[in-house]
Scaffold this motif. Sequence first.
Motif, short mmCIF file in Angstrom:
data_model
loop_
_atom_site.label_atom_id
_atom_site.label_comp_id
_atom_site.label_asym_id
_atom_site.label_seq_id
_atom_site.Cartn_x
_atom_site.Cartn_y
_atom_site.Cartn_z
N CYS A 27 4.13 21.08 -38.53
CA CYS A 27 3.76 21.21 -37.13
C CYS A 27 3.11 19.91 -36.69
CB CYS A 27 2.77 22.37 -36.96
SG CYS A 27 2.26 22.65 -35.26
N ARG A 28 3.54 19.36 -35.55
CA ARG A 28 3.00 18.09 -35.11
C ARG A 28 3.07 17.97 -33.59
NH1 ARG A 28 7.85 14.00 -37.03
NH2 ARG A 28 9.23 14.45 -35.27
N PRO A 29 2.31 17.04 -33.01
CA PRO A 29 2.30 16.90 -31.55
C PRO A 29 3.63 16.39 -31.01
CG PRO A 29 0.37 15.86 -32.52
CD PRO A 29 1.31 16.16 -33.64
N ALA A 30 3.96 16.82 -29.82
CA ALA A 30 5.10 16.27 -29.09
C ALA A 30 4.56 15.14 -28.21
CB ALA A 30 5.75 17.35 -28.22
N HIS A 62 -0.78 23.26 -16.08
CA HIS A 62 -1.31 22.77 -17.35
C HIS A 62 -0.36 21.79 -18.03
CE1 HIS A 62 -4.72 25.41 -17.07
NE2 HIS A 62 -3.93 26.48 -16.95
N ASP A 63 0.92 21.85 -17.70
CA ASP A 63 1.85 20.88 -18.26
C ASP A 63 1.64 19.49 -17.69
OD1 ASP A 63 3.66 22.39 -20.13
OD2 ASP A 63 3.93 23.62 -18.33
N ARG A 64 0.88 19.41 -16.60
CA ARG A 64 0.54 18.11 -16.02
C ARG A 64 -0.89 17.70 -16.35
NH1 ARG A 64 3.22 21.00 -12.06
NH2 ARG A 64 1.26 21.56 -11.02
N GLY A 65 -1.61 18.55 -17.06
CA GLY A 65 -3.01 18.26 -17.36
C GLY A 65 -3.19 17.18 -18.41
N GLU A 66 -4.21 16.35 -18.23
CA GLU A 66 -4.46 15.25 -19.16
C GLU A 66 -4.88 15.73 -20.54
OE1 GLU A 66 -7.22 12.52 -17.49
OE2 GLU A 66 -5.92 11.95 -15.82
N SER A 67 -5.52 16.88 -20.63
CA SER A 67 -5.99 17.36 -21.93
C SER A 67 -4.92 18.14 -22.69
CB SER A 67 -7.23 18.25 -21.75
OG SER A 67 -6.87 19.52 -21.21
N THR A 68 -3.81 18.45 -22.05
CA THR A 68 -2.82 19.33 -22.67
C THR A 68 -2.15 18.67 -23.87
OG1 THR A 68 -2.39 20.42 -20.57
CG2 THR A 68 -0.71 20.64 -22.28
N ILE A 69 -2.09 19.42 -24.96
CA ILE A 69 -1.43 18.99 -26.19
C ILE A 69 -0.32 19.98 -26.49
CG2 ILE A 69 -1.70 18.57 -28.67
CD1 ILE A 69 -4.67 17.97 -28.08
N ARG A 70 0.87 19.48 -26.74
CA ARG A 70 2.02 20.33 -27.05
C ARG A 70 2.40 20.10 -28.51
NH1 ARG A 70 1.86 17.55 -22.74
NH2 ARG A 70 2.18 18.42 -20.65
N LEU A 71 2.53 21.18 -29.26
CA LEU A 71 2.90 21.09 -30.66
C LEU A 71 4.30 21.67 -30.87
CD1 LEU A 71 -0.44 22.36 -32.27
CD2 LEU A 71 0.24 19.99 -31.85
N GLY A 77 13.02 20.46 -41.03
CA GLY A 77 13.45 19.41 -40.15
C GLY A 77 14.09 19.85 -38.85
N VAL A 78 14.21 21.15 -38.64
CA VAL A 78 14.82 21.67 -37.42
C VAL A 78 13.72 22.22 -36.51
CG1 VAL A 78 16.46 23.32 -36.43
CG2 VAL A 78 16.95 22.24 -38.64
N ALA A 79 13.70 21.78 -35.26
CA ALA A 79 12.71 22.27 -34.31
C ALA A 79 12.89 23.76 -34.10
CB ALA A 79 12.84 21.52 -32.99
N ALA A 80 11.83 24.54 -34.33
CA ALA A 80 11.96 25.99 -34.33
C ALA A 80 10.90 26.73 -33.53
CB ALA A 80 11.93 26.51 -35.78
N GLY A 81 9.78 26.08 -33.20
CA GLY A 81 8.72 26.78 -32.50
C GLY A 81 7.79 25.83 -31.76
N THR A 82 6.97 26.40 -30.90
CA THR A 82 6.04 25.61 -30.09
C THR A 82 4.72 26.35 -29.89
OG1 THR A 82 6.66 26.57 -27.94
CG2 THR A 82 7.98 24.71 -28.72
N VAL A 83 3.73 25.59 -29.49
CA VAL A 83 2.49 26.14 -28.96
C VAL A 83 1.87 25.05 -28.10
CG1 VAL A 83 0.98 25.47 -30.88
CG2 VAL A 83 0.41 27.48 -29.50
N ARG A 84 1.08 25.46 -27.10
CA ARG A 84 0.44 24.52 -26.19
C ARG A 84 -1.05 24.81 -26.16
NH1 ARG A 84 1.67 24.93 -19.74
NH2 ARG A 84 0.48 26.85 -20.04
N LEU A 85 -1.89 23.78 -26.02
CA LEU A 85 -3.32 23.99 -25.92
C LEU A 85 -3.92 22.98 -24.94
CD1 LEU A 85 -5.06 22.32 -28.94
CD2 LEU A 85 -2.60 22.67 -28.99
#
Length: 203
Positions: A27-30, A62-71, A77-85
């Motif tokens: 899991c890593r940041p986008a 929140h997708d435009r927020g400066e603090s938003t981090i997308r994981l 090796g295949v993209a399979a899931g996400t989470v946002r904070l």
Amino acid sequence: MNIPVPATLAPTGARSTPGMGTAGIVCRPAVTPADLAVHQAIRHEVFVREQSVFADSDLDEHDRGESTIRLVGYCDGVAAGTVRLFRLDGPGGLWQGDRLAVLPQFRVHGLGAPLVRCAVATAGRHGGTQMVAHVQLANVTFFARLGWTAVGAGETYVGLAHQRMQIALRTWAPGSARQTGDGRDRQVEDGGPGAARGQHQEA
């Protein structure tokens, strides 16, 4: 549906997580445009096409927020899931996690828990002291097993029945041991601020 991962983005050294299925989970940041496109494609597939939680798009302010981090979570090796904070109180310590999504064909690999732990750890590394989430009722037990606590009565969130839940975060000082908010040691990939290794879907 497989979300393609460009060769330059494919994680290296993926390792199986004990008790989380057989796939190598990372899991890593986008951060790059390609990362962000993958992150949004998974969210759209789950929340718009599969669950119909949103009619056309799940993007919000929140997708435009400066603090938003997308994981993004990867299985072998295949993209399979996400989470946002994101932060809820400016420079304060309260964070929210949402948009937890795993593509249907990868839910057997147990990617949901590493994604949640990664989000908790990432918020802690950014100075957070507490994290909240609006959890679909079917997933309350799942979050409770990860150390989250229900707060108050049920609520309606994005038009669906949810339960507000929270977890205390561990903040990180330079050189401190890297741990998730529930106290579990996790290997961390230093791919940038908040990078970390990491079936449920949560709006």
